[in-house]
Design a protein around this motif. Sequence first.
Motif, short mmCIF file in Angstrom:
data_model
loop_
_atom_site.label_atom_id
_atom_site.label_comp_id
_atom_site.label_asym_id
_atom_site.label_seq_id
_atom_site.Cartn_x
_atom_site.Cartn_y
_atom_site.Cartn_z
N ALA B 246 0.84 -1.21 0.00
CA ALA B 246 0.00 0.00 0.00
C ALA B 246 0.87 1.25 0.00
CB ALA B 246 -0.93 -0.01 1.22
N LEU B 247 1.90 1.26 0.81
CA LEU B 247 2.76 2.43 0.91
C LEU B 247 3.47 2.67 -0.43
CD1 LEU B 247 4.85 3.41 4.00
CD2 LEU B 247 5.85 3.66 1.73
N LEU B 248 4.00 1.57 -1.01
CA LEU B 248 4.74 1.71 -2.27
C LEU B 248 3.80 2.08 -3.42
CD1 LEU B 248 7.12 -1.32 -1.71
CD2 LEU B 248 7.82 1.09 -1.87
N ALA B 249 2.59 1.50 -3.43
CA ALA B 249 1.63 1.84 -4.49
C ALA B 249 1.22 3.31 -4.37
CB ALA B 249 0.40 0.93 -4.41
N GLY B 250 1.00 3.76 -3.15
CA GLY B 250 0.65 5.17 -2.94
C GLY B 250 1.76 6.07 -3.46
N TYR B 251 2.98 5.74 -3.11
CA TYR B 251 4.12 6.54 -3.57
C TYR B 251 4.19 6.54 -5.09
CZ TYR B 251 8.79 8.54 -3.85
OH TYR B 251 9.85 9.37 -4.12
N GLN B 252 4.12 5.34 -5.68
CA GLN B 252 4.29 5.22 -7.14
C GLN B 252 3.12 5.83 -7.93
OE1 GLN B 252 7.43 2.38 -8.51
NE2 GLN B 252 5.88 0.96 -7.73
N SER B 253 2.00 6.05 -7.25
CA SER B 253 0.88 6.68 -7.97
C SER B 253 1.25 8.10 -8.40
CB SER B 253 -0.38 6.69 -7.10
OG SER B 253 -0.24 7.61 -6.02
N LEU B 254 2.19 8.72 -7.71
CA LEU B 254 2.65 10.06 -8.09
C LEU B 254 4.06 10.08 -8.64
CD1 LEU B 254 1.33 12.45 -5.28
CD2 LEU B 254 0.32 11.91 -7.50
N ARG B 255 4.91 9.21 -8.10
CA ARG B 255 6.30 9.21 -8.55
C ARG B 255 6.80 7.77 -8.63
NH1 ARG B 255 11.25 8.64 -6.59
NH2 ARG B 255 12.76 9.34 -8.14
N PRO B 256 6.71 7.14 -9.81
CA PRO B 256 7.18 5.76 -9.96
C PRO B 256 8.69 5.66 -9.71
CG PRO B 256 5.79 6.41 -11.81
CD PRO B 256 6.10 7.65 -11.06
N LEU B 257 9.09 4.62 -9.01
CA LEU B 257 10.52 4.39 -8.76
C LEU B 257 11.16 3.88 -10.04
CD1 LEU B 257 10.13 2.54 -5.33
CD2 LEU B 257 11.01 4.86 -5.66
N ASP B 258 12.40 4.33 -10.32
CA ASP B 258 13.06 3.81 -11.53
C ASP B 258 13.80 2.51 -11.20
OD1 ASP B 258 15.64 4.34 -10.56
OD2 ASP B 258 15.82 6.24 -11.65
N ALA B 259 14.35 1.87 -12.21
CA ALA B 259 14.95 0.54 -12.03
C ALA B 259 16.07 0.56 -11.00
CB ALA B 259 15.46 0.02 -13.37
N ALA B 260 16.90 1.62 -11.03
CA ALA B 260 18.03 1.68 -10.10
C ALA B 260 17.53 1.82 -8.66
CB ALA B 260 18.94 2.86 -10.46
N GLU B 261 16.46 2.58 -8.47
CA GLU B 261 15.90 2.75 -7.12
C GLU B 261 15.33 1.43 -6.59
OE1 GLU B 261 13.38 6.16 -8.38
OE2 GLU B 261 14.14 7.14 -6.57
N VAL B 262 14.63 0.72 -7.48
CA VAL B 262 14.05 -0.57 -7.09
C VAL B 262 15.16 -1.54 -6.69
CG1 VAL B 262 12.81 -2.60 -7.96
CG2 VAL B 262 11.98 -0.28 -8.49
N GLU B 263 16.20 -1.58 -7.50
CA GLU B 263 17.36 -2.44 -7.26
C GLU B 263 18.01 -2.12 -5.90
OE1 GLU B 263 18.83 -4.75 -9.27
OE2 GLU B 263 20.60 -5.04 -7.97
N ALA B 264 18.09 -0.83 -5.58
CA ALA B 264 18.80 -0.40 -4.37
C ALA B 264 17.94 -0.50 -3.10
CB ALA B 264 19.27 1.05 -4.54
N LEU B 265 16.63 -0.66 -3.26
CA LEU B 265 15.74 -0.53 -2.10
C LEU B 265 16.11 -1.41 -0.90
CD1 LEU B 265 13.37 1.29 -1.29
CD2 LEU B 265 11.81 -0.49 -2.08
#
Lengths: 322, 322
Positions: B246-265
Amino acid sequence: MAVYTDITESELGAFLRDYNIGELLSYKGIAEGTENSNFILHTTGGTFILTLYEKRVDRDDLPFFLGLMDHLAQRDVSCPLPVKRADGEIIGELAGRPAAIITFLEGMWPRRPTTAHCREVGVALAKLHLAGQDFPLQRRNDLSLPGWQRLWDGCRERCDEVEHGLEAEVSDDFAALEAGWPADLPSGVIHADLFPDNVFFLGERLSGLIDFYFACNDFYAYDVATCLNAWCFERDHSFNITKGAALLAGYQSLRPLDAAEVEALPLLCRGSALRFMLTRLYDWLHGPDGAMVQKRDPLEYVRKMRFHRQIISATEYGLQQS
Amino acid sequence: MAVYTDITESELGAFLRDYNIGELLSYKGIAEGTENSNFILHTTGGTFILTLYEKRVDRDDLPFFLGLMDHLAQRDVSCPLPVKRADGEIIGELAGRPAAIITFLEGMWPRRPTTAHCREVGVALAKLHLAGQDFPLQRRNDLSLPGWQRLWDGCRERCDEVEHGLEAEVSDDFAALEAGWPADLPSGVIHADLFPDNVFFLGERLSGLIDFYFACNDFYAYDVATCLNAWCFERDHSFNITKGAALLAGYQSLRPLDAAEVEALPLLCRGSALRFMLTRLYDWLHGPDGAMVQKRDPLEYVRKMRFHRQIISATEYGLQQS
């Protein structure tokens, strides 16, 4: 400062459904009072104080304390008004503790009381004594001589840690107070803890009295003595007779002291100083209930006891006899 | 809880003469925040929060923190608005400390966050990141890797007092984080401390963000990692993937994470858990600045570090990739 119990917004929301004060908008724990947990509430109906009564307060005493506020507020003594629930009760339960909501009083307690403040406090104290005369409930003063003796039993062995010689000095005080304590003086409901942090002002105009959780039945003049101790000493521990005169004149403008009260005043002041010295000493030696409570120095009150010991007449407090 | 500095009504009255918010009616110290002294002010102009900045806050950082609140509030991020003095300044001095007045925000922080709260926080965090993009001031993150190293230097000798073996475990973490910490990811202004007690709700609707006193420039995804740590673990220390999603979907509804961010999470989560473990450990071992602050358990965050260490992919946090 005191917030011993945190509460969740859902349990508070459920608690408020028993009241007619609107929807909850916010609540914040406040750093006031040392016995209970207090919160400022904002609802769509206004601003209130929520108090959770912690273990130092006897649940059976709450009808006296809250009933008294209600009684006084209806007689033009400015103090918080307990808010009734939809079922007419003024005491509920929240987080496993008795809890009540009272109206919010604007005003600030004076960190540095002036002579004008002292006069206003004297007037307000007399007004409280008169307005309480037809309050039907009674509560014995737990912190009169027998109560002091119990506190003293829990401190005397270790009290020389605080100041060498204190044990002998206080024992002599007890002997004098037991021998001379008045058997009878005009009595009724007293506040018993009317320190500056329990009196709000807007400028030099008194806006209200709070914290009735030591209120009880006892000598009116004992309440006057407590106010002299709480309001009329300076930071250098000297007694300010101008402030004493103002406080006493304010009081007598509504309720003149009779001859027996005037005669007893120095001993009552000495007893009141001992009472506050003892609760401070007890907390000092035993630690208060929560780590959040700042310890107050018992020696401040030892100095006041010494001052009162050498008073011969109430005129030395600034009393003008009519 | 925090009121480190008491103020008199006369010095506060004098301070308020520089503002156009009316006459002072009351002020009460509140038990929120651990770094500064906070008061609720009532004036004839409304309700405000007064903050006195204590020694942990660098005076030179105040224009960044307060300017950021002003910037965000003007861009529809619900947060307190610093109140300007008559001379246009937003920072004054009171009781020898820098002081500011901000508007009062209604709402309550969720003691037991729900999945709906987590989604709202995600949305608000992305909104904050986007709204901060044109904020002109910069502030380095003092609590990134080099700052953690300094905290660690002050704790490592004694940290096995808290749990046996912790010194070796944390040393290994430092090695992994130093080796793998991203050199570059999308960056800008982050909140850096968006815990539940800094987010207010009315019901499940987010009403505002507070406490920007750790805000700085750093990776956006690091702020997301801190929120995952702060919001998505249960009281039994298990990670709740529904809340994470829910938190990540809420965030990505306005600012999707790019591949490098996802990789680093996963590594960012591990670093963020280490950061909060270290400040808690430091306070635990050294005692906080005032006796009024409740110590928080560093081991809660040791458990979170262990959880993140075994995460292979951000999908394990509930991330839905688009």
